[in-house]
Design an enzyme around this catalytic site. Structure first.
Site, PDB file in Angstrom:
ATOM      1  N   SER A 182     -24.277  62.417  -3.058  1.00  6.87           N
ATOM      2  CA  SER A 182     -24.822  61.181  -3.646  1.00  6.87           C
ATOM      3  C   SER A 182     -25.410  61.455  -5.013  1.00  6.87           C
ATOM      4  CB  SER A 182     -25.915  60.600  -2.750  1.00  6.87           C
ATOM      5  OG  SER A 182     -26.588  59.546  -3.437  1.00  6.87           O
ATOM      6  N   TYR A 226     -33.450  60.751   2.199  1.00  2.00           N
ATOM      7  CA  TYR A 226     -32.022  60.665   1.856  1.00  2.00           C
ATOM      8  C   TYR A 226     -31.668  61.708   0.788  1.00  2.00           C
ATOM      9  CZ  TYR A 226     -27.513  58.539   0.580  1.00  2.00           C
ATOM     10  OH  TYR A 226     -26.172  58.303   0.325  1.00  2.00           O
TER      11      TYR A 226
HETATM   12  P1  NDP Z   1     -20.547  52.776   5.190  1.00  5.44           P
HETATM   13  O1  NDP Z   1     -21.835  52.503   5.865  1.00  5.44           O
HETATM   14  O2  NDP Z   1     -19.808  51.649   4.556  1.00  5.44           O
HETATM   15  O3  NDP Z   1     -19.560  53.555   6.192  1.00  5.44           O
HETATM   16  C1  NDP Z   1     -20.073  54.656   6.906  1.00  5.44           C
HETATM   17  C2  NDP Z   1     -18.983  55.324   7.693  1.00  5.44           C
HETATM   18  O4  NDP Z   1     -19.551  56.463   8.364  1.00  5.44           O
HETATM   19  C3  NDP Z   1     -18.387  54.448   8.773  1.00  5.44           C
HETATM   20  O5  NDP Z   1     -17.032  54.803   8.952  1.00  5.44           O
HETATM   21  C4  NDP Z   1     -19.210  54.824  10.011  1.00  5.44           C
HETATM   22  O6  NDP Z   1     -18.490  54.589  11.240  1.00  5.44           O
HETATM   23  C5  NDP Z   1     -19.435  56.313   9.787  1.00  5.44           C
HETATM   24  N1  NDP Z   1     -20.662  56.806  10.400  1.00  5.44           N
HETATM   25  C6  NDP Z   1     -21.887  56.233  10.405  1.00  5.44           C
HETATM   26  N2  NDP Z   1     -22.772  56.972  11.095  1.00  5.44           N
HETATM   27  C7  NDP Z   1     -22.086  58.064  11.547  1.00  5.44           C
HETATM   28  C8  NDP Z   1     -22.426  59.180  12.368  1.00  5.44           C
HETATM   29  N3  NDP Z   1     -23.668  59.336  12.877  1.00  5.44           N
HETATM   30  N4  NDP Z   1     -21.461  60.083  12.656  1.00  5.44           N
HETATM   31  C9  NDP Z   1     -20.210  59.936  12.181  1.00  5.44           C
HETATM   32  N5  NDP Z   1     -19.812  58.889  11.414  1.00  5.44           N
HETATM   33  C10 NDP Z   1     -20.749  57.961  11.098  1.00  5.44           C
HETATM   34  O7  NDP Z   1     -20.904  53.894   4.078  1.00  5.44           O
HETATM   35  P2  NDP Z   1     -20.325  54.193   2.618  1.00  5.44           P
HETATM   36  O8  NDP Z   1     -18.861  54.066   2.596  1.00  5.44           O
HETATM   37  O9  NDP Z   1     -21.150  53.444   1.645  1.00  5.44           O
HETATM   38  O10 NDP Z   1     -20.765  55.723   2.463  1.00  5.44           O
HETATM   39  C11 NDP Z   1     -19.869  56.800   2.710  1.00  5.44           C
HETATM   40  C12 NDP Z   1     -20.542  58.081   2.207  1.00  5.44           C
HETATM   41  O11 NDP Z   1     -20.849  57.923   0.821  1.00  5.44           O
HETATM   42  C13 NDP Z   1     -21.874  58.388   2.912  1.00  5.44           C
HETATM   43  O12 NDP Z   1     -21.987  59.788   3.107  1.00  5.44           O
HETATM   44  C14 NDP Z   1     -22.907  57.898   1.906  1.00  5.44           C
HETATM   45  O13 NDP Z   1     -24.142  58.560   2.056  1.00  5.44           O
HETATM   46  C15 NDP Z   1     -22.220  58.214   0.597  1.00  5.44           C
HETATM   47  N6  NDP Z   1     -22.685  57.454  -0.557  1.00  5.44           N
HETATM   48  C16 NDP Z   1     -22.569  56.083  -0.605  1.00  5.44           C
HETATM   49  C17 NDP Z   1     -23.009  55.389  -1.708  1.00  5.44           C
HETATM   50  C18 NDP Z   1     -22.921  53.905  -1.831  1.00  5.44           C
HETATM   51  O14 NDP Z   1     -23.511  53.351  -2.780  1.00  5.44           O
HETATM   52  N7  NDP Z   1     -22.209  53.196  -0.952  1.00  5.44           N
HETATM   53  C19 NDP Z   1     -23.626  56.093  -2.854  1.00  5.44           C
HETATM   54  C20 NDP Z   1     -23.672  57.526  -2.715  1.00  5.44           C
HETATM   55  C21 NDP Z   1     -23.224  58.168  -1.601  1.00  5.44           C
HETATM   56  P3  NDP Z   1     -18.542  53.135  11.978  1.00  5.44           P
HETATM   57  O15 NDP Z   1     -17.705  52.209  11.136  1.00  5.44           O
HETATM   58  O16 NDP Z   1     -17.958  53.366  13.317  1.00  5.44           O
HETATM   59  O17 NDP Z   1     -19.991  52.717  12.003  1.00  5.44           O
END
Ligand code: NDP
Length: 245
Positions: free
Chosen positions: A140, A154
Site C-alpha cells: 500500500s 494498517y
Molecule cells: P476488496 O475489499 O475490494 O477485496 C478484497 C479481496 O480479498 C476479496 O477477494 C476478499 O474475498 C479477499 N479477502 C478478504 N479478507 C480475506 C482474508 N482474511 N483471507 C483471504 N482473502 C481475503 O479489496 P481491494 O481490491 O481494494 O484490495 C486488494 C489489496 O490491495 C489489499 O491487500 C489492500 O490492502 C490493497 N490496497 C488497496 C487499496 C485501495 O485503495 N483499494 C490501496 C492500497 C492497497 P471475498 O470477496 O470473499 O470477501
C-alpha cells in the site's frame, strides 16, 4: 501472449484489484486460480470471465485466518493445472481507527490477514515455483506516505511486506524466482470506494488528482509477472497517481 502456458494464483481474486488482476493475467495468456473468503458468487463470475477468454480457471475458498485452507488452495491449484508459475499476494483487509483505540485483538486480526496469510500462502506456493517464477505482493501507498491519522495498524501490516519482499528476493533468486511489491494508491474498490466519505481527500493527495482503477494496478502486476521484468527483483513499484510525491 506473454504468459502463455503459465499458471497464476491470485489471492482475493473475487473482487477489486485481485479480480482485475485475474482477468488481466488471463488476457495475457495465463490460466488462473483465484481465492476468496465469502463471495463465492463473485469468484464464480471472475472464473467465467477468465474462461470466456479461453483460459482455464478455478476458484478456491481460502481464509488467511485459516492456514490449512491457504495451503489447500495452493495444493488445489497444482493438482488442477499441474504447475504454478506466478503468485499474486493480493488478499488483504483495511483498517482505520485511532491508535489509542486499536485493541490487541484487532492487531492480531489485521496482521493475520495482511502478513501471516501472505507468509503462509507464499511458503506453500514457493515450493512449486521454478525458473522464471514470480511472487508479486500488493502492499500500500501508506508504506510511503501516511495520509492522516488512524492508519497505524494498517501501515504496520503493509510496511512488513517491504522486508518480506526484499528478504524473500534474496532467498528465491538462486532458483530464478523474482519477488516484487506493488504499492497502490487510492483505488476504487469495495474497500475504498471513490464515492466514500474520505475519497475526495485521498484523490487530492495524488499528483494526478484522481482515484486509480483496479485495471491500472493489474497492468503493473502483469508486467512484473511477465518475462519483460526479468531483471526486476526486490523492487517496490508504486501505482499511486503520485500519492508519495
Ligand atoms: P476488496 O475489499 O475490494 O477485496 C478484497 C479481496 O480479498 C476479496 O477477494 C476478499 O474475498 C479477499 N479477502 C478478504 N479478507 C480475506 C482474508 N482474511 N483471507 C483471504 N482473502 C481475503 O479489496 P481491494 O481490491 O481494494 O484490495 C486488494 C489489496 O490491495 C489489499 O491487500 C489492500 O490492502 C490493497 N490496497 C488497496 C487499496 C485501495 O485503495 N483499494 C490501496 C492500497 C492497497 P471475498 O470477496 O470473499 O470477501
Amino acid at each position: 501472449m506473454t504468459l502463455d502456458g503459465k499458471v497464476a494464483l491470485v489471492t482475493g481474486g473475487s473482487r477489486g484489484i485481485g479480480a482485475a488482476t485475474a482477468v488481466r493475467l488471463a488476457e495475457d495468456g495465463a490460466d488462473v486460480v483465484l481465492t476468496y473468503v465469502a463471495n463465492a458468487d463473485r469468484a464464480g463470475e471472475i472464473v467465467d470471465r477468465v474462461k470466456a477468454l479461453g483460459r482455464r480457471a478455478l476458484a478456491v475458498a481460502a481464509d488467511h485466518a485459516d492456514s490449512a485452507s491457504v495451503t489447500a488452495a495452493v495444493d488445489a491449484a497444482v493438482a488442477e493445472f499441474g504447475r504454478l508459475d506466478i503468485l499474486v499476494n493480493n488478499a488483504g483487509i483495511g483498517y482505520v481507527a485511532p491508535f489509542a483505540e486499536t485493541g490487541l485483538a484487532e492487531v492480531g486480526r489485521v496482521l493475520t490477514a495482511n502478513v501471516h496469510g501472505v507468509f503462509a500462502v507464499t511458503q506453500a506456493a514457493a515450493a512449486h515455483l521454478g525458473e522464471g517464477g514470480r511472487v508479486i505482493t500488493i502492499g500500500s501507498c501508506v508504506s510511503d506516505r501516511v495520509p492522516g491519522p488512524g492508519m497505524v495498524l494498517y501501515a504496520v501490516s503493509k510496511s512488513a511486506l517491504t522486508g518480506f519482499t526484499k528478504a524473500l528476493a534474496r532467498e528465491l533468486a538462486p532458483r530464478g524466482v523474482t519477488v516484487n511489491l506493488v504499492h497502490p494508491g487510492p483505488i476504487d474498490t469495495d474497500m475504498n470506494p471513490a464515492d466514500g466519505p474520505y475519497a475526495a481527500d485521498q484523490a487530492a493527495m495524488t499528483a494526478l488528482g484522481r482515484y486509480g482503477r483496479p485495471d491500472e494496478v493489474a497492468a503493473t502486476v502483469a508486467f512484473l509477472a511477465s518475462s519483460a521484468s526479468s531483471y526486476v527483483t526486490a523492487a517496490t513499484v508504486s501505482v499511486d497517481g503520485g500519492h508519495a510525491a
